[in-house]
Motif scaffolding. Structure first.
Motif, PDB file in Angstrom:
ATOM      1  N   ARG A 173       0.821  -1.214   0.000  1.00 55.08           N
ATOM      2  CA  ARG A 173       0.000   0.000   0.000  1.00 55.08           C
ATOM      3  C   ARG A 173       0.857   1.267   0.000  1.00 55.08           C
ATOM      4  O   ARG A 173       0.492   2.269  -0.618  1.00 55.08           O
ATOM      5  CB  ARG A 173      -0.943   0.013   1.193  1.00 55.08           C
ATOM      6  CG  ARG A 173      -2.071  -0.982   1.043  1.00 55.08           C
ATOM      7  CD  ARG A 173      -3.019  -0.851   2.183  1.00 55.08           C
ATOM      8  NE  ARG A 173      -4.142  -1.749   1.977  1.00 55.08           N
ATOM      9  CZ  ARG A 173      -5.281  -1.605   2.591  1.00 55.08           C
ATOM     10  NH1 ARG A 173      -5.465  -0.625   3.450  1.00 55.08           N
ATOM     11  NH2 ARG A 173      -6.264  -2.456   2.363  1.00 55.08           N
ATOM     12  N   ALA A 174       1.982   1.214   0.681  1.00 51.94           N
ATOM     13  CA  ALA A 174       2.892   2.366   0.681  1.00 51.94           C
ATOM     14  C   ALA A 174       3.418   2.623  -0.730  1.00 51.94           C
ATOM     15  O   ALA A 174       3.509   3.769  -1.167  1.00 51.94           O
ATOM     16  CB  ALA A 174       4.037   2.132   1.653  1.00 51.94           C
ATOM     17  N   PHE A 175       3.724   1.552  -1.456  1.00 54.25           N
ATOM     18  CA  PHE A 175       4.190   1.725  -2.835  1.00 54.25           C
ATOM     19  C   PHE A 175       3.060   2.227  -3.734  1.00 54.25           C
ATOM     20  O   PHE A 175       3.302   3.036  -4.632  1.00 54.25           O
ATOM     21  CB  PHE A 175       4.795   0.428  -3.385  1.00 54.25           C
ATOM     22  CG  PHE A 175       6.257   0.316  -3.114  1.00 54.25           C
ATOM     23  CD1 PHE A 175       7.186   0.909  -3.946  1.00 54.25           C
ATOM     24  CD2 PHE A 175       6.715  -0.357  -1.995  1.00 54.25           C
ATOM     25  CE1 PHE A 175       8.546   0.821  -3.688  1.00 54.25           C
ATOM     26  CE2 PHE A 175       8.068  -0.458  -1.719  1.00 54.25           C
ATOM     27  CZ  PHE A 175       8.989   0.135  -2.566  1.00 54.25           C
ATOM     28  N   VAL A 176       1.842   1.771  -3.496  1.00 53.41           N
ATOM     29  CA  VAL A 176       0.706   2.284  -4.269  1.00 53.41           C
ATOM     30  C   VAL A 176       0.565   3.791  -4.046  1.00 53.41           C
ATOM     31  O   VAL A 176       0.359   4.548  -4.992  1.00 53.41           O
ATOM     32  CB  VAL A 176      -0.608   1.537  -3.896  1.00 53.41           C
ATOM     33  CG1 VAL A 176      -1.838   2.266  -4.424  1.00 53.41           C
ATOM     34  CG2 VAL A 176      -0.576   0.107  -4.410  1.00 53.41           C
ATOM     35  N   ALA A 177       0.698   4.222  -2.807  1.00 45.26           N
ATOM     36  CA  ALA A 177       0.595   5.662  -2.503  1.00 45.26           C
ATOM     37  C   ALA A 177       1.728   6.443  -3.166  1.00 45.26           C
ATOM     38  O   ALA A 177       1.487   7.498  -3.776  1.00 45.26           O
ATOM     39  CB  ALA A 177       0.617   5.885  -0.985  1.00 45.26           C
ATOM     40  N   ALA A 178       2.957   5.940  -3.082  1.00 48.61           N
ATOM     41  CA  ALA A 178       4.110   6.645  -3.657  1.00 48.61           C
ATOM     42  C   ALA A 178       4.015   6.709  -5.183  1.00 48.61           C
ATOM     43  O   ALA A 178       4.255   7.761  -5.784  1.00 48.61           O
ATOM     44  CB  ALA A 178       5.408   5.960  -3.235  1.00 48.61           C
ATOM     45  N   ILE A 179       3.648   5.612  -5.812  1.00 46.72           N
ATOM     46  CA  ILE A 179       3.507   5.589  -7.275  1.00 46.72           C
ATOM     47  C   ILE A 179       2.281   6.391  -7.698  1.00 46.72           C
ATOM     48  O   ILE A 179       2.319   7.144  -8.670  1.00 46.72           O
ATOM     49  CB  ILE A 179       3.437   4.142  -7.797  1.00 46.72           C
ATOM     50  CG1 ILE A 179       4.784   3.450  -7.561  1.00 46.72           C
ATOM     51  CG2 ILE A 179       3.063   4.100  -9.277  1.00 46.72           C
ATOM     52  CD1 ILE A 179       4.757   1.949  -7.755  1.00 46.72           C
ATOM     53  N   GLY A 180       1.197   6.269  -6.949  1.00 47.82           N
ATOM     54  CA  GLY A 180      -0.024   7.022  -7.249  1.00 47.82           C
ATOM     55  C   GLY A 180       0.206   8.525  -7.165  1.00 47.82           C
ATOM     56  O   GLY A 180      -0.327   9.287  -7.971  1.00 47.82           O
ATOM     57  N   GLY A 181       1.021   8.964  -6.212  1.00 49.70           N
ATOM     58  CA  GLY A 181       1.366  10.383  -6.111  1.00 49.70           C
ATOM     59  C   GLY A 181       2.112  10.862  -7.338  1.00 49.70           C
ATOM     60  O   GLY A 181       1.852  11.949  -7.851  1.00 49.70           O
ATOM     61  N   TRP A 182       3.011  10.014  -7.851  1.00 52.96           N
ATOM     62  CA  TRP A 182       3.774  10.386  -9.052  1.00 52.96           C
ATOM     63  C   TRP A 182       2.853  10.466 -10.273  1.00 52.96           C
ATOM     64  O   TRP A 182       2.935  11.408 -11.055  1.00 52.96           O
ATOM     65  CB  TRP A 182       4.899   9.388  -9.293  1.00 52.96           C
ATOM     66  CG  TRP A 182       5.829   9.844 -10.372  1.00 52.96           C
ATOM     67  CD1 TRP A 182       5.850   9.444 -11.667  1.00 52.96           C
ATOM     68  CD2 TRP A 182       6.850  10.830 -10.255  1.00 52.96           C
ATOM     69  NE1 TRP A 182       6.826  10.111 -12.358  1.00 52.96           N
ATOM     70  CE2 TRP A 182       7.467  10.976 -11.513  1.00 52.96           C
ATOM     71  CE3 TRP A 182       7.313  11.612  -9.197  1.00 52.96           C
ATOM     72  CZ2 TRP A 182       8.508  11.855 -11.746  1.00 52.96           C
ATOM     73  CZ3 TRP A 182       8.357  12.486  -9.427  1.00 52.96           C
ATOM     74  CH2 TRP A 182       8.936  12.601 -10.693  1.00 52.96           C
ATOM     75  N   VAL A 183       1.959   9.493 -10.407  1.00 54.68           N
ATOM     76  CA  VAL A 183       1.016   9.493 -11.533  1.00 54.68           C
ATOM     77  C   VAL A 183       0.112  10.721 -11.463  1.00 54.68           C
ATOM     78  O   VAL A 183      -0.111  11.396 -12.467  1.00 54.68           O
ATOM     79  CB  VAL A 183       0.190   8.185 -11.557  1.00 54.68           C
ATOM     80  CG1 VAL A 183      -0.955   8.262 -12.543  1.00 54.68           C
ATOM     81  CG2 VAL A 183       1.092   6.992 -11.876  1.00 54.68           C
ATOM     82  N   ALA A 184      -0.377  11.021 -10.270  1.00 52.64           N
ATOM     83  CA  ALA A 184      -1.234  12.204 -10.096  1.00 52.64           C
ATOM     84  C   ALA A 184      -0.473  13.481 -10.444  1.00 52.64           C
ATOM     85  O   ALA A 184      -1.023  14.372 -11.103  1.00 52.64           O
ATOM     86  CB  ALA A 184      -1.755  12.271  -8.662  1.00 52.64           C
ATOM     87  N   TYR A 185       0.788  13.563 -10.033  1.00 55.08           N
ATOM     88  CA  TYR A 185       1.590  14.740 -10.372  1.00 55.08           C
ATOM     89  C   TYR A 185       1.750  14.870 -11.884  1.00 55.08           C
ATOM     90  O   TYR A 185       1.584  15.961 -12.431  1.00 55.08           O
ATOM     91  CB  TYR A 185       2.976  14.696  -9.707  1.00 55.08           C
ATOM     92  CG  TYR A 185       3.899  15.704 -10.339  1.00 55.08           C
ATOM     93  CD1 TYR A 185       3.743  17.061 -10.074  1.00 55.08           C
ATOM     94  CD2 TYR A 185       4.864  15.321 -11.261  1.00 55.08           C
ATOM     95  CE1 TYR A 185       4.540  18.008 -10.691  1.00 55.08           C
ATOM     96  CE2 TYR A 185       5.665  16.258 -11.888  1.00 55.08           C
ATOM     97  CZ  TYR A 185       5.498  17.593 -11.596  1.00 55.08           C
ATOM     98  OH  TYR A 185       6.273  18.528 -12.224  1.00 55.08           O
TER      99      TYR A 185
END
Length: 178
Positions: A153-165
């Motif tokens: 889940r931490a990796f989903v959040a970190a990758i999701g933040g990059w995609v959102a950016y």
């Protein structure tokens, strides 16, 4: 007025890059770490500009320098906000925005790998993948601690933040703000 101790900043930066939990604990409980993170983001932004073709002469122009540093701060704030929102509201984690801001700020210098990836690879996707990989790993490690989330889940959040950016930056660049 506080004095900035660069030895402490670089020591904590190395701990974060090595994924040492003590660095993330320090970031959570030390309010001064936000200013330290801002210094790292600003300095990294300047080095990234130099690594991508800007000259020292370009950066002597205060408007160009301000633009470079502000762009780094915008990336930092947008990425942190997206990661925090995904972690907290979509994945049920905890933590404070300030702690996330410190974590992503201390992870920011790992983006310097983008310069070397750009030299080695011709493909933009590979450059972003290789150049941003360690950044994502450091942020995910911090998110595991700060949000008390499991690794996936931490990796989903970190990758999701990059995609959102990336999505938000594409939208904003289309309207000529950034």
């Amino acid at each position: 007025m506080g004095v900035i101790h660069l030895g402490v900043v670089f020591s904590r930066l190395l701990q974060a890059v090595r994924l040492d939990r003590d660095a993330f604990v320090w970031m959570e409980y030390n309010d001064r770490a936000t200013g330290d993170a801002a210094l790292l983001v600003g300095g990294t932004s300047i080095l990234l500009a130099l690594g991508s073709g800007a000259t020292l002469g370009d950066l002597i122009n205060p408007f160009r320098l301000l633009s470079v540093v502000l762009s780094g701060f915008v990336l930092w704030l947008i990425y942190t906000g997206a990661t925090y929102l995904i972690s907290t509201y979509l994945l049920g984690g905890g933590g404070s925005f300030a702690t996330f801001l410190r974590i992503t700020g201390f992870a920011f210098p790992t983006l310097l790998v983008l310069i070397f990836a750009n030299i080695v690879f011709d493909n933009t996707f590979l450059i972003l993948l290789v150049g941003g990989a360690w950044f994502i790993v450091v942020v995910a490690s911090g998110v595991m601690y700060a949000a008390d989330l499991p690794r996936d889940r931490a990796f989903v959040a970190a990758i999701g933040g990059w995609v959102a950016y990336v999505i938000l930056q594409a939208i904003l660049s289309g309207i000529r703000i950034f």
